[in-house]
Write an enzyme that holds these catalytic residues in place. Sequence first.
Site: not given
Length: 426
Positions: A311-312, A271, A339-340, A63
């Site tokens: 991360m990121g 993930r 979509l990324e 989110e």
Amino acid sequence: MASRHGLARLAYSGVLYLAAPLIWRRVWRESAPTHPRGERLGLIPRRTDARPRIWLHAASLGEVVTATPLIRALLARHPDHALVVTTMTATGAERIETLFGDAVRHHFLPLDFPGAARRFVERLQPALAIIAETELWPNLLHACATRGVPVVIANGRLSLGAFATYRRFAALSRDMLESVAWVGAKSGEDAERFRALGCPAARIAVTGALKFDIQLDDGLESESERLRTEWGERPVWVAGSTHPGEDEAVLAAHARLRKRYPDALLVLVPRHPQRFETVAALCRSQGFALARHSRGEVPGPATGIVLGDTMGELMRFYGVADVTFVGGSLVPVGGHNLLEPAALGVAVVSGPYLDNLREIADTLAEADARREIVDGSALGEVLITLFDAPEERQRLGAAGRAVVEANRGALAATLEKVSAYLRANA
């Protein structure tokens, strides 16, 4: 009607109190050293500045990714407002703090006990509450309604499973949704589900998915190019946001690909960070030479896998890839953000479990901008096909990028509604 709703909320609160020890034990793990655990009971600092506050809730990392363009737009369009972002998970908190630093204030969302919810809203005093996607908490919404805080749901979605769950508690769901000021639904199907649960139709608009309004960070392209140069000219594919059960399929596909392209490199990005060590061990157990990105290890000619154990950085890895597989889709998780990689013009492959983003998946499929596979063997076949045919691989990536560009607009529609509520409450 109102009394029945009140009784439903009272019964719900009673169940929460009975389950409190189990709930608290689970939440205890979702912590961050910069946040006292008292935040889970609504114990946040009282408001001290004069600026009105916008409160945005993004439950977890997914989110947060979806809401990132909206957060950036709110900071740019409403600099006279303080922006407070809440999450339920520590990974979501970490992403917010990494992306925005001191530009936003972050708190963990309180548990939905009546006192905690009431205390949180009283101390925060938001002019507007925005819920990204759908995480509806009855007592928290009731606390907002009691204090006259309008609640907007942005990128509202209700999977078939979530809809069935909410429908089993019809009175409680109607009570929540009757207090929501506006729903920007991701699709017509989501809009109909919100209406069926009791949200007045006049308060629902189909805006499309916020994920189409993806914004590429400055420097992303140059950083991806730097990595690609560092790693050398070789076939590169990324398996992003993988879950247990998918890693094995991905490794089987990679082994098959390397029989045809021995120098092929897989960037494997689990993930959840708590799985990094497990996945690293799995890769080594299957005989792959591994480079761990978190340790600054650069893949050499014999390296088969780069483990994306930071991360990121998933978008940066996608920018390096010739082909991407998006996880959460070969196991019944519901899929992650297709979509990324599409926005970067990279060929997209997924499994069949895409309930969380069915309309997006179908839109890509209708434009022939996505390949779907059912297992690791099929994934290996598709990878070989796409690496054998660079023109088709490039066409697939270009089609995905075109879909993203053609479907932008949810962000503008959401901002317009948010601005209208802020003006009304000024």
